[in-house]
Design an enzyme around this catalytic site. Structure first.
Site, PDB file in Angstrom:
ATOM      1  N   GLU A  92       0.841  23.962   1.117  1.00 58.56           N
ATOM      2  CA  GLU A  92       2.211  24.055   1.591  1.00 58.56           C
ATOM      3  C   GLU A  92       3.213  23.817   0.478  1.00 58.56           C
ATOM      4  O   GLU A  92       2.942  23.050  -0.441  1.00 58.56           O
ATOM      5  CB  GLU A  92       2.467  22.973   2.640  1.00 58.56           C
ATOM      6  CG  GLU A  92       1.735  23.206   3.904  1.00 58.56           C
ATOM      7  CD  GLU A  92       1.941  22.056   4.864  1.00 58.56           C
ATOM      8  OE1 GLU A  92       1.070  21.894   5.713  1.00 58.56           O
ATOM      9  OE2 GLU A  92       2.949  21.343   4.750  1.00 58.56           O
ATOM     10  N   CYS A 110       9.308  20.609  -2.563  1.00 60.73           N
ATOM     11  CA  CYS A 110       8.120  19.748  -2.481  1.00 60.73           C
ATOM     12  C   CYS A 110       6.874  20.598  -2.728  1.00 60.73           C
ATOM     13  O   CYS A 110       6.664  21.599  -2.045  1.00 60.73           O
ATOM     14  CB  CYS A 110       8.078  19.096  -1.091  1.00 60.73           C
ATOM     15  SG  CYS A 110       6.629  18.060  -0.845  1.00 60.73           S
ATOM     16  N   CYS A 117      -7.116  16.823   0.491  1.00 61.92           N
ATOM     17  CA  CYS A 117      -6.952  15.597  -0.285  1.00 61.92           C
ATOM     18  C   CYS A 117      -8.149  14.696  -0.028  1.00 61.92           C
ATOM     19  O   CYS A 117      -8.564  14.541   1.116  1.00 61.92           O
ATOM     20  CB  CYS A 117      -5.655  14.886   0.121  1.00 61.92           C
ATOM     21  SG  CYS A 117      -5.401  13.348  -0.802  1.00 61.92           S
ATOM     22  N   CYS A 121      -6.030   9.038   3.856  1.00 59.95           N
ATOM     23  CA  CYS A 121      -5.139   8.116   4.571  1.00 59.95           C
ATOM     24  C   CYS A 121      -5.107   8.541   6.053  1.00 59.95           C
ATOM     25  O   CYS A 121      -4.838   9.711   6.344  1.00 59.95           O
ATOM     26  CB  CYS A 121      -3.736   8.156   3.982  1.00 59.95           C
ATOM     27  SG  CYS A 121      -3.723   7.888   2.193  1.00 59.95           S
ATOM     28  N   CYS A 124      -2.179  10.741   7.628  1.00 59.88           N
ATOM     29  CA  CYS A 124      -1.683  11.920   6.903  1.00 59.88           C
ATOM     30  C   CYS A 124      -2.539  13.150   7.177  1.00 59.88           C
ATOM     31  O   CYS A 124      -3.759  13.117   7.022  1.00 59.88           O
ATOM     32  CB  CYS A 124      -1.681  11.621   5.404  1.00 59.88           C
ATOM     33  SG  CYS A 124      -1.352  13.071   4.387  1.00 59.88           S
ATOM     34  N   GLY A 162      -2.309  16.704  -1.406  1.00 66.21           N
ATOM     35  CA  GLY A 162      -3.139  16.301  -2.535  1.00 66.21           C
ATOM     36  C   GLY A 162      -2.650  15.065  -3.260  1.00 66.21           C
ATOM     37  O   GLY A 162      -1.518  14.621  -3.088  1.00 66.21           O
ATOM     38  N   GLU A 163      -3.545  14.502  -4.066  1.00 67.00           N
ATOM     39  CA  GLU A 163      -3.243  13.294  -4.840  1.00 67.00           C
ATOM     40  C   GLU A 163      -3.090  13.693  -6.317  1.00 67.00           C
ATOM     41  O   GLU A 163      -4.082  14.001  -6.988  1.00 67.00           O
ATOM     42  CB  GLU A 163      -4.379  12.282  -4.627  1.00 67.00           C
ATOM     43  CG  GLU A 163      -4.368  11.100  -5.560  1.00 67.00           C
ATOM     44  CD  GLU A 163      -3.008  10.449  -5.767  1.00 67.00           C
ATOM     45  OE1 GLU A 163      -2.276  10.225  -4.803  1.00 67.00           O
ATOM     46  OE2 GLU A 163      -2.674  10.179  -6.938  1.00 67.00           O
ATOM     47  N   SER A 215       2.813   5.164  -3.601  1.00 64.02           N
ATOM     48  CA  SER A 215       2.672   4.957  -2.154  1.00 64.02           C
ATOM     49  C   SER A 215       1.915   3.658  -1.914  1.00 64.02           C
ATOM     50  O   SER A 215       0.687   3.635  -1.942  1.00 64.02           O
ATOM     51  CB  SER A 215       1.905   6.128  -1.531  1.00 64.02           C
ATOM     52  OG  SER A 215       2.649   7.311  -1.657  1.00 64.02           O
ATOM     53  N   LEU A 216       2.652   2.596  -1.685  1.00 63.41           N
ATOM     54  CA  LEU A 216       2.034   1.267  -1.543  1.00 63.41           C
ATOM     55  C   LEU A 216       1.680   1.005  -0.071  1.00 63.41           C
ATOM     56  O   LEU A 216       0.602   0.527   0.233  1.00 63.41           O
ATOM     57  CB  LEU A 216       3.016   0.208  -2.062  1.00 63.41           C
ATOM     58  CG  LEU A 216       2.443  -1.157  -2.370  1.00 63.41           C
ATOM     59  CD1 LEU A 216       1.394  -1.079  -3.462  1.00 63.41           C
ATOM     60  CD2 LEU A 216       3.555  -2.121  -2.782  1.00 63.41           C
ATOM     61  N   HIS A 217       2.599   1.306   0.823  1.00 63.94           N
ATOM     62  CA  HIS A 217       2.449   1.207   2.289  1.00 63.94           C
ATOM     63  C   HIS A 217       2.391  -0.204   2.847  1.00 63.94           C
ATOM     64  O   HIS A 217       2.787  -0.420   3.989  1.00 63.94           O
ATOM     65  CB  HIS A 217       1.232   1.999   2.780  1.00 63.94           C
ATOM     66  CG  HIS A 217       1.283   3.440   2.405  1.00 63.94           C
ATOM     67  ND1 HIS A 217       2.437   4.181   2.518  1.00 63.94           N
ATOM     68  CD2 HIS A 217       0.351   4.276   1.880  1.00 63.94           C
ATOM     69  CE1 HIS A 217       2.204   5.408   2.095  1.00 63.94           C
ATOM     70  NE2 HIS A 217       0.951   5.492   1.697  1.00 63.94           N
ATOM     71  N   ASN A 291       5.983  10.430  10.501  1.00 62.14           N
ATOM     72  CA  ASN A 291       6.149  11.642  11.306  1.00 62.14           C
ATOM     73  C   ASN A 291       4.878  11.871  12.104  1.00 62.14           C
ATOM     74  O   ASN A 291       3.815  12.047  11.515  1.00 62.14           O
ATOM     75  CB  ASN A 291       6.340  12.868  10.406  1.00 62.14           C
ATOM     76  CG  ASN A 291       7.670  12.849   9.726  1.00 62.14           C
ATOM     77  OD1 ASN A 291       8.684  12.542  10.342  1.00 62.14           O
ATOM     78  ND2 ASN A 291       7.668  13.155   8.449  1.00 62.14           N
ATOM     79  N   CYS A 334       3.641  16.352   5.581  1.00 57.36           N
ATOM     80  CA  CYS A 334       2.807  17.139   4.679  1.00 57.36           C
ATOM     81  C   CYS A 334       1.488  17.479   5.346  1.00 57.36           C
ATOM     82  O   CYS A 334       0.877  16.648   5.984  1.00 57.36           O
ATOM     83  CB  CYS A 334       2.499  16.323   3.425  1.00 57.36           C
ATOM     84  SG  CYS A 334       3.965  15.769   2.606  1.00 57.36           S
TER      85      CYS A 334
END
Ligand code: SAH
Ligand code: SF4
Length: 344
Positions: A92, A110, A117, A121, A124, A162-163, A215-217, A291, A334
């Protein structure tokens, strides 16, 4: 496998051009037409000899991808699903215009770095099904070109599928072209990563052409193990130390991202813990209310919670903002568009 223009390195393009009746300098003209001027049609490159143009049209496509789906949301966010017929897979790309219509500075783009990925997570959609493959440098680069065709760009974020740290070589090659040839400056590109410490230490020493977001979260180690499965056992302390090293090496402040999951990591306790662990660091915190994605066992934070979390951080001395996602009426998060197209 047939090559494409963007897949050819400078020497290889010169060779292609000279074996197809052109001269070495034509290679530069072609590349600058595509990257600097955004011309994605050889027939418009009228300064090239007609025979060479005909050969290019017949044998060397500019892009490797084909657009399969395009959605435009009410706020004019454009999502494009790109398929790669030769090497397989789809990713995307999202073009997000400024919220204020009077703002003419261009959109935020973006882009993706992998098909799928491997990090997994659980909140996601990009991680569903794991990793299919890394994108090649030219497959990353062409998302920028297609994005610029949708509309002028102000900045770009590598926050799609992806990472990025797991495909750094290709990303660096792509960003070199974006920076040097397309003219999008390093300050205008942000790469978001889950922050594998070893890879961050290394990337900080490679003269990065981008700003960094981690991205700590959560500031709670056991919870992070669950939210970022591929980093299970990596101490948050080591991630923060890698972030500090990045700041020392590059002089640029980091953004820490928290995907806010209702009832999971958005409580006052989590805000306090986060503020304690980030205390004394020059950084920003971006709070991204989750989201919803079909089939996932999370909820959006209750109304007002993201703002209360933000205010708590600010009261404890941090710089923090809430980032509401755009394009929410269609597959905003995403990886969601790809999932829907796969299912439907
Ligand atoms: N793999 C990288 C970059 C892509 S994800 C990373 O994880 O940082 C970019 C950001 O979007 C990450 O902060 C991620 O946690 C967040 N994200 C992913 N899915 C989301 C969702 N459904 N709602 C809100 N944020 C999400
Ligand atoms: Fe991968 Fe980032 Fe999604 Fe995690 S949030 S699965 S690292 S794309």
């Amino acid at each position: 496998m047939a090559s494409t223009l963007l897949a050819l390195e400078a020497d290889a393009l010169v060779e292609w051009v000279t074996t197809h009746g052109g001269q070495a300098f034509h290679a530069k003209i072609i590349r600058s037409n595509v990257l600097e001027r955004g011309v994605l049609d050889y027939d418009q490159m009228t300064s090239l000899p007609a025979d060479l143009r005909a050969a290019l049209v017949a044998e060397l496509p500019i892009l490797a991808s084909a657009e399969t789906t395009r959605t435009v949301s009410r706020d004019k966010t454009v999502k494009v699903l790109l398929q790669f017929p030769d090497r397989g897979g789809s990713v995307e790309m999202v073009h997000i215009p400024p919220p204020d219509k009077a703002d003419t500075r261009g959109a935020t783009l973006c882009v993706s770095t992998q098909v799928g990925c491997p990090v997994g997570c659980p909140f996601c959609a990009s991680g569903i099904g794991g990793l299919e493959r890394n994108l090649e440098a030219h497959e990353i680069l062409e998302q920028f070109l297609i994005g610029r065709q949708v509309g002028p760009l102000r900045r770009a974020v590598v926050m799609g599928m992806g990472e990025p740290l797991l495909n750094m070589e290709a990303l660096n090659t792509a960003l070199a072209a974006v920076h040097d040839e397309m003219g999008l400056g390093a300050r205008k590109i942000t790469v978001s990563t889950v922050g594998f410490p070893d890879r961050l230490h290394k990337a900080a020493r490679q003269k990065p052409r981008f700003e960094l977001a981690i991205s700590l979260h959560t500031a709670d180690d056991p919870q992070r193990d669950n939210l970022v499965p591929a980093m299970k056992g990596v101490a948050i302390e080591d991630i923060l130390a890698a972030g500090d090293d990045w700041f020392e090496q590059t002089g640029r402040e980091i953004t820490y991202e928290i995907a806010l999951l209702g009832g999971e990591n958005d409580t006052p306790w989590h805000a306090q813990r986060l503020a304690e662990r980030l205390a004394g660091r020059r950084c920003m915190v971006n709070l991204i209310p989750w989201n919803p994605s079909p089939g996932m066992n999370f909820r959006r934070p209750e109304p007002g919670t993201p703002e209360a979390f933000r205010d708590d951080l600010i009261a404890r001395g941090l710089v923090a903002t809430v980032r509401w996602s755009r394009g929410l009426d269609d597959d905003a998060a995403c990886g969601q568009l790809r999932q829907r197209v796969k299912q439907g």
